[in-house]
Scaffold this motif. Structure first.
Motif, short mmCIF file in Angstrom:
data_model
loop_
_atom_site.label_atom_id
_atom_site.label_comp_id
_atom_site.label_asym_id
_atom_site.label_seq_id
_atom_site.Cartn_x
_atom_site.Cartn_y
_atom_site.Cartn_z
N TRP A 1 0.82 -1.22 0.00
CA TRP A 1 0.00 0.00 0.00
C TRP A 1 0.85 1.26 0.00
CZ3 TRP A 1 -4.73 -0.84 -1.42
CH2 TRP A 1 -5.23 -2.14 -1.24
N SER A 2 2.12 1.10 -0.27
CA SER A 2 3.04 2.24 -0.24
C SER A 2 3.07 2.95 -1.60
CB SER A 2 4.44 1.73 0.08
OG SER A 2 4.87 0.92 -1.01
N GLY A 3 3.88 3.99 -1.70
CA GLY A 3 4.03 4.66 -2.99
C GLY A 3 4.87 3.86 -3.97
N ASN A 4 5.96 3.27 -3.47
CA ASN A 4 6.92 2.63 -4.37
C ASN A 4 6.97 1.11 -4.26
OD1 ASN A 4 8.06 5.35 -3.37
ND2 ASN A 4 9.04 5.02 -5.34
N GLY A 5 6.17 0.54 -3.40
CA GLY A 5 6.21 -0.91 -3.26
C GLY A 5 7.32 -1.40 -2.33
N TYR A 6 7.88 -0.49 -1.54
CA TYR A 6 8.86 -0.89 -0.53
C TYR A 6 8.30 -0.44 0.83
CZ TYR A 6 12.37 0.50 -4.13
OH TYR A 6 13.11 0.71 -5.26
N ALA A 7 8.38 -1.31 1.82
CA ALA A 7 7.99 -0.91 3.17
C ALA A 7 8.94 0.17 3.68
CB ALA A 7 8.01 -2.12 4.09
N LEU A 8 10.22 -0.03 3.34
CA LEU A 8 11.26 0.86 3.82
C LEU A 8 11.01 2.33 3.44
CD1 LEU A 8 14.24 0.95 5.00
CD2 LEU A 8 14.99 0.83 2.63
N LEU A 9 10.37 2.53 2.28
CA LEU A 9 10.18 3.89 1.79
C LEU A 9 8.73 4.34 1.89
CD1 LEU A 9 12.32 3.62 -1.47
CD2 LEU A 9 13.02 4.49 0.75
N SER A 10 7.96 3.69 2.78
CA SER A 10 6.52 3.95 2.75
C SER A 10 6.11 5.21 3.51
CB SER A 10 5.75 2.74 3.28
OG SER A 10 6.17 2.48 4.59
N ASP A 11 6.98 5.73 4.38
CA ASP A 11 6.58 6.93 5.14
C ASP A 11 6.77 8.18 4.29
OD1 ASP A 11 6.02 5.30 7.27
OD2 ASP A 11 8.07 5.44 8.06
N LEU B 1 23.69 6.84 5.33
CA LEU B 1 22.94 5.58 5.48
C LEU B 1 23.03 4.73 4.22
CD1 LEU B 1 19.64 6.64 7.29
CD2 LEU B 1 21.30 4.94 8.09
N GLY B 2 23.14 5.40 3.08
CA GLY B 2 23.17 4.70 1.79
C GLY B 2 21.78 4.30 1.36
N GLY B 3 21.68 3.94 0.08
CA GLY B 3 20.38 3.51 -0.44
C GLY B 3 19.59 4.67 -1.02
N PRO B 4 18.32 4.40 -1.32
CA PRO B 4 17.54 5.34 -2.16
C PRO B 4 16.77 6.41 -1.39
CG PRO B 4 16.33 3.32 -1.83
CD PRO B 4 17.58 3.18 -1.02
N LEU B 5 17.19 6.71 -0.13
CA LEU B 5 16.38 7.60 0.71
C LEU B 5 16.42 9.06 0.28
CD1 LEU B 5 17.38 6.12 4.18
CD2 LEU B 5 15.16 5.88 3.05
N LEU B 6 17.56 9.51 -0.23
CA LEU B 6 17.76 10.95 -0.41
C LEU B 6 16.65 11.66 -1.21
CD1 LEU B 6 21.10 12.73 -0.63
CD2 LEU B 6 19.33 13.39 -2.23
N PRO B 7 16.25 11.14 -2.36
CA PRO B 7 15.21 11.90 -3.10
C PRO B 7 13.83 11.80 -2.46
CG PRO B 7 15.86 9.92 -4.30
CD PRO B 7 16.72 9.97 -3.08
N ARG B 8 13.74 11.07 -1.33
CA ARG B 8 12.43 10.91 -0.67
C ARG B 8 12.42 11.52 0.72
NH1 ARG B 8 13.80 6.30 -3.55
NH2 ARG B 8 12.32 5.85 -5.22
#
Ligand code: NAP
Length: 556
Positions: free
Chosen positions: A251-261, A285-292
């Motif tokens: 139910w997230s925007g991108n299909g990852y729980a990690l990026l759902s907030d 931290l690394g990974g795809p967080l920055l643009p989100r």
């Protein structure tokens, strides 16, 4: 059907199947699992000599997924979830391929999958309401449904450079990498392309080659992956919380729980210091967080500019030669509007004395020579050329097949001005033909496994419902399709995505229509829409019962 004793895969196919599935990647495998359990007969045709799709073909050095392993995996089997152990935060290609093969064996899927078999055509016979599917090997089968599980990035593209056929060294496209090891030691290697693939391959090749020349046309933003061994405690927690994690992802925007907030603030609503600290935390931290990390980075250019400048400054800090650093600094498009790569030591690689960066925007490649290549400014001696030049994305693998729907109309003709679909699942005029993660669905903007599972479940549930209701044929209604295409465009146009020359827009293929192909409304919203369509009796689809007595005849 005949089988060899050595292989569990069928080697030839004929007759009728409820569904023909094209492709045995994540989507095709799940289709077999689900359709078989529902009592449907199914035949999968796979062009490769094994299962795995994208992960079968992309064996290039450094190939790795940029979704965390525990999320880039199937959720349909609780046992599978618990028993499989991922060894790294971001799984490398061999490990994903091993996982996919494990799934194929664990659920005994191979006996419905014919490998080494490329589908060449699928034609719909209006009168019989059947598809006839042909393969390059000479198989001809008929089916009620065809499911195109052909992948979004599976039509590799080698630019049409003059002289390539006379090149005396070795050359490879990353998406069609050989099964044997490519030995770069002592070699002068050229890599063309700095997308996600080039950015993964370049550091690994540079570590082996005598000299590496990178031919860059458009500099790319990239974030550090900070990959490493899987933390056992994190893995334990993930497994304990899997049902919750999966539900969040769905139910997230991108299909990852990690990026759902969704963050509460925009980038310009905080102080410079707060913004810099937030970006720095993501970078570390690394990974795809920055643009989100702020809620407006994909909508607001001024906000996005702050993230662009943060990354450019990182590049300037990492790369010691300031001229090379400036050449590597992207400009002219917003960060995140082209697929954002994640790397391990990409920018650091340019500090090696054995690596040269060549700007082929300033001086384009003119031709491949027998011993290298020539740009408009210089000649480079090369033993190996690696094309990391991308794919005819989202539509390429579909249009490579001669697909003909009602009245013999070809898909190529229908999509000549760009792909048009209803929900990315069907296209009007092509009854009983489904696409998995097709254009007009979240697909490439999401965790692919989440979206694949949703599509396969929707399609198989649909087939089951039609069977129960005695309905033989389902087809997208043109009006619903037009409205959906308009909605996809409207949502896309609210973002900065269409402003970039990306493969999302078809911009990497000369002559390809410029259309923003994926749906950016969010995985959760999209799922709600798909569920509502079903609840309203397949709203926007035309359903037709078979003519009297036809069902029996069709199955005979
Ligand atoms: P890509 O993003 O399309 O990049 C292709 C590169 O080749 C670009 O730098 C492009 O330059 C360059 N290029 C193309 N034609 C050229 C020419 N004639 N002369 C010079 N340069 C040329 O392809 P990709 O890197 O294979 O990635 C495709 C997608 O696969 C990614 O965006 C991602 O979705 C997926 N992928 C995912 C992962 C992962 O999960 N980690 C890894 C790899 C790939 P321009 O930008 O100027 O066109």
């Amino acid at each position: 059907m005949s089988t060899t004793t050595a292989s569990p895969h069928p080697t030839a196919s004929k007759g009728f199947f409820d569904a023909v599935v094209v492709g045995a990647g994540f989507a095709g495998l799940y289709a077999v699992y689900r359709l078989r359990r529902m009592g449907f007969t199914v035949r999968v045709f796979e062009a490769g000599s094994g299962v795995g799709g994208t992960w079968f073909w992309n064996r290039y050095p450094g190939a790795r997924c940029d979704v965390e392993s525990y999320e880039y995996s199937y959720s349909f089997s609780k046992e599978l979830e618990q028993e499989w152990v991922w060894t790294e935060r971001y799984p490398a290609q061999p490990e994903i391929l091993k996982y996919v093969n494990h799934v194929a064996d664990r659920f005994d899927l191979r006996r419905d999958i014919q490998i080494n078999t490329r589908v060449t055509s699928a034609h719909f016979d209006e009168a019989a309401e059947r598809w006839t599917v042909r393969t390059a090997k000479g198989d001809t089968v008929t089916s009620q449904f065809v499911i195109m599980a052909t992948g979004c990035l599976s039509a590799p593209r080698v630019p049409d450079f003059k002289g390539l056929k006379d090149f005396k060294g070795e050359w490879y496209h990353t998406g069609d990498w050989p099964h044997h090891e490519v030995d770069f030691r002592g070699k002068r290697v050229g890599v063309i392309g700095t997308g996600s693939t080039g950015i993964q391959a370049i550091p690994v090749i540079a570590a082996q080659a005598k000299h590496l020349t990178v031919f860059q046309r458009t500099p790319n933003f990239s974030l550090p992956a900070r990959n490493g061994p899987q933390d056992p405690e994190r893995a334990r927690q993930m497994k304990a919380r899997y049902p919750e994690v999966r539900e969040k992802a769905r139910w997230s925007g991108n299909g990852y729980a990690l990026l759902s907030d969704i963050p509460a603030k925009g980038a310009l609503e905080v102080s410079d210091e707060e913004r810099r600290t937030a970006y720095e935390r993501c970078w570390q931290l690394g990974g795809p967080l920055l643009p989100r990390v702020f809620n407006d980075l994909v909508f607001n250019k001024a906000s996005n500019d702050t993230a662009c400048e943060f990354v450019r400054n990182k590049i300037r800090q990492i790369v010691k030669d300031s001229k090379v650093a400036e050449l590597l600094c992207p400009s002219g498009y917003a960060i995140g509007t082209k697929r954002l790569p994640m790397d391990t030591d990409y920018f650091e690689t340019y500090n090696r004395t054995t690596v040269t960066l060549v700007d082929v925007r300033a001086a384009p490649i003119e031709e491949i020579l027998p011993n290298g290549l020539r740009t408009t400014q210089a000649t480079y001696q090369l033993d190996i050329v690696v094309f990391a030049t991308g794919y005819d994305a989202m539509t390429g693998s579909l249009l490579a097949i001669d697909i003909r729907g009602s009245q013999g109309r070809t898909l190529r003709e229908k999509w000549s001005a760009g792909p048009r679909t209803y929900l990315g699942l069907q296209t009007a005029g092509f009854p009983n033909l489904f696409m998995v993660t097709g254009p007009g669905s979240p697909s490439v903007l999401s965790n692919m496994v989440t979206s694949i599972e949703q599509h396969i479940e929707w399609i198989s549930d649909c087939m089951d419902t039609l069977r129960k209701q005695g309905v033989a044929r389902i087809e997208a209604d043109l009006k619903a399709e037009d409205a959906w295409v308009e909605h996809v465009n409207e949502v896309g146009n609210k973002t900065l995505y269409p402003t970039a020359n990306s493969w999302y827009m078809g911009a990497n293929i000369p002559g390809k229509p410029r259309v923003f192909m994926p749906y950016i409304g969010g995985v959760g919203n999209y799922r709600t829409k798909c569920n509502e369509v079903v609840a309203k009796g397949y709203e926007g689809f035309i359903l037709a019962a078979p003519a009297q007595g036809e069902t029996q005849a069709r199955r005979a």
